[in-house]
Design a protein around this motif. Structure first.
Motif, PDB file in Angstrom:
ATOM      1  N   LEU A 134      16.122  11.846  38.510  1.00 38.50           N
ATOM      2  CA  LEU A 134      15.967  10.430  38.168  1.00 38.50           C
ATOM      3  C   LEU A 134      15.814  10.243  36.660  1.00 38.50           C
ATOM      4  N   VAL A 135      14.952  11.057  36.045  1.00 39.53           N
ATOM      5  CA  VAL A 135      14.756  10.968  34.594  1.00 39.53           C
ATOM      6  C   VAL A 135      16.056  11.278  33.861  1.00 39.53           C
ATOM      7  N   ASP A 136      16.750  12.319  34.291  1.00 38.24           N
ATOM      8  CA  ASP A 136      18.004  12.710  33.646  1.00 38.24           C
ATOM      9  C   ASP A 136      19.025  11.568  33.725  1.00 38.24           C
ATOM     10  N   LYS A 137      19.114  10.935  34.872  1.00 33.14           N
ATOM     11  CA  LYS A 137      20.056   9.825  35.056  1.00 33.14           C
ATOM     12  C   LYS A 137      19.726   8.657  34.123  1.00 33.14           C
ATOM     13  N   ILE A 138      18.452   8.316  34.037  1.00 32.56           N
ATOM     14  CA  ILE A 138      18.021   7.207  33.179  1.00 32.56           C
ATOM     15  C   ILE A 138      18.281   7.537  31.715  1.00 32.56           C
ATOM     16  N   CYS A 139      17.961   8.769  31.319  1.00 36.88           N
ATOM     17  CA  CYS A 139      18.149   9.168  29.917  1.00 36.88           C
ATOM     18  C   CYS A 139      19.619   9.149  29.528  1.00 36.88           C
ATOM     19  N   ARG A 140      20.481   9.669  30.380  1.00 32.33           N
ATOM     20  CA  ARG A 140      21.913   9.686  30.065  1.00 32.33           C
ATOM     21  C   ARG A 140      22.471   8.263  29.983  1.00 32.33           C
ATOM     22  N   LYS A 141      22.031   7.409  30.871  1.00 28.10           N
ATOM     23  CA  LYS A 141      22.514   6.027  30.892  1.00 28.10           C
ATOM     24  C   LYS A 141      22.105   5.272  29.631  1.00 28.10           C
ATOM     25  N   ASN A 142      20.939   5.630  29.076  1.00 23.55           N
ATOM     26  CA  ASN A 142      20.386   4.885  27.938  1.00 23.55           C
ATOM     27  C   ASN A 142      20.415   5.666  26.623  1.00 23.55           C
ATOM     28  N   ASN A 143      21.212   6.739  26.589  1.00 20.73           N
ATOM     29  CA  ASN A 143      21.377   7.541  25.373  1.00 20.73           C
ATOM     30  C   ASN A 143      20.054   8.046  24.812  1.00 20.73           C
ATOM     31  N   ILE A 144      19.210   8.540  25.712  1.00 19.91           N
ATOM     32  CA  ILE A 144      17.920   9.109  25.321  1.00 19.91           C
ATOM     33  C   ILE A 144      17.999  10.625  25.493  1.00 19.91           C
ATOM     34  N   GLU A 145      17.736  11.345  24.423  1.00 20.07           N
ATOM     35  CA  GLU A 145      17.737  12.800  24.520  1.00 20.07           C
ATOM     36  C   GLU A 145      16.354  13.304  24.917  1.00 20.07           C
ATOM     37  N   TYR A 146      16.335  14.276  25.812  1.00 20.16           N
ATOM     38  CA  TYR A 146      15.098  14.921  26.226  1.00 20.16           C
ATOM     39  C   TYR A 146      15.382  16.403  26.380  1.00 20.16           C
ATOM     40  N   SER A 147      14.342  17.171  26.519  1.00 24.21           N
ATOM     41  CA  SER A 147      14.501  18.606  26.741  1.00 24.21           C
ATOM     42  C   SER A 147      13.476  19.082  27.758  1.00 24.21           C
ATOM     43  N   LEU A 148      13.858  20.042  28.570  1.00 22.53           N
ATOM     44  CA  LEU A 148      12.844  20.768  29.322  1.00 22.53           C
ATOM     45  C   LEU A 148      11.853  21.334  28.317  1.00 22.53           C
TER      46      LEU A 148
END
Length: 273
Positions: free
Chosen positions: A19-33
């Motif tokens: 869910l987090v990955d989907k939201i981040c990709r949709k909103n151009n938010i980079e995250y990392s494990l």
């Protein structure tokens, strides 16, 4: 009550990460494990075999964006001070159909469901002396946040730690109890102090259990890539080596069995209809 089994915990956490990955990709938010999850992705292509949690980390700017988006999600529940009383300066995204019934003497996340951790990574001063002073002050303020409620302020991994904290943190509790949201907001603002400072070239989670090890060159949070984590393709910083070597040194070497920390003291149950 039916206990949530270990395999079910992992499955739920992977769903939350999806869910987090989907939201981040949709909103151009980079995250990392982050933390053990980043180590697990590199060394085991998924969970560390004796562990079952998922951590992600984001720069403060991206963290704030994600928190706003997650606060409006129906598929999971965000635990963040802006929504409910919390006692640590980071967020958790949890499953609504489960709850925590036992966590030893840890009272910081009462009744929370199976969850993943979301950590803000904050800029820090370039000067080592200033950085260490800033980190210690941030950790002091985080301890005040623990002290805004009982039994949160006596949390500990062992009963004797809880007993000691009853006396050590008691004065802070008397001063700050009932002020959780105000203190949490103050901690957040303090940790963000160097966010716009172009001369701050270090970054890390300021309330980390790794203490002074938790500082990295800010450049490693500028490039990201895909990584396999169990059956998922998620995101991580490209330069995972600098991050993991700073914390674990020889991170590809398995630790001795007596140092393989797990979360067996935490028990989750399914909510009854």
């Amino acid at each position: 009550m039916r206990k949530v089994l270990k395999d079910e915990i992992k499955k739920i956490e992977l769903e939350l990460l999806t869910l987090v990955d989907k939201i981040c990709r949709k909103n151009n938010i980079e995250y990392s494990l982050g933390g053990g999850s980043l180590l697990g992705s590199v060394r085991h292509k998924g969970f560390i075999p004796w562990d079952d949690d998922i951590d992600i980390m984001l720069t403060r700017e991206n963290y704030n964006k994600l928190i706003k988006l997650l606060s409006h999600q129906d598929g999971a529940e965000l635990w963040h001070y802006s929504i409910k009383e919390t006692f640590q300066p980071y967020a958790k995204l949890c499953n609504k159909e489960t709850y925590q019934a036992k966590a030893g003497f840890d009272f910081l996340w009462p009744k929370i469901g199976v969850n993943i951790d979301i950590f803000p990574m904050d800029s820090m001063p370039s000067n080592e002396e200033e950085r260490i002073e800033f980190m210690h002050e941030a950790q002091h303020k985080a301890e005040i946040l623990y002290s805004t409620s009982f039994p949160a302020f006596v949390s500990g991994s062992k009963w004797y730690y809880s007993l000691a904290r009853l006396f050590l943190r008691g004065p802070k509790y008397l001063k700050y109890h009932g002020k959780n949201k105000q203190v949490a907001r103050d901690v957040d603002e303090f940790m963000s102090k160097y966010q716009l400072d172009s001369n701050a070239n270090q970054i890390g989670f300021l309330a980390s259990r790794y203490f002074d090890k938790e500082h990295f060159q800010i450049e490693i949070f500028e490039e990201y890539e895909e990584v396999k984590f169990e059956n998922l393709a998620v995101r991580k910083i490209v330069d995972h080596d600098s991050y993991l070597r700073q914390i674990h040194v020889d991170y590809m070497q398995l630790p001795p069995e007596n140092q393989r920390i797990n979360h067996d003291y935490v028990t989750f149950y399914w909510k009854e209809d």
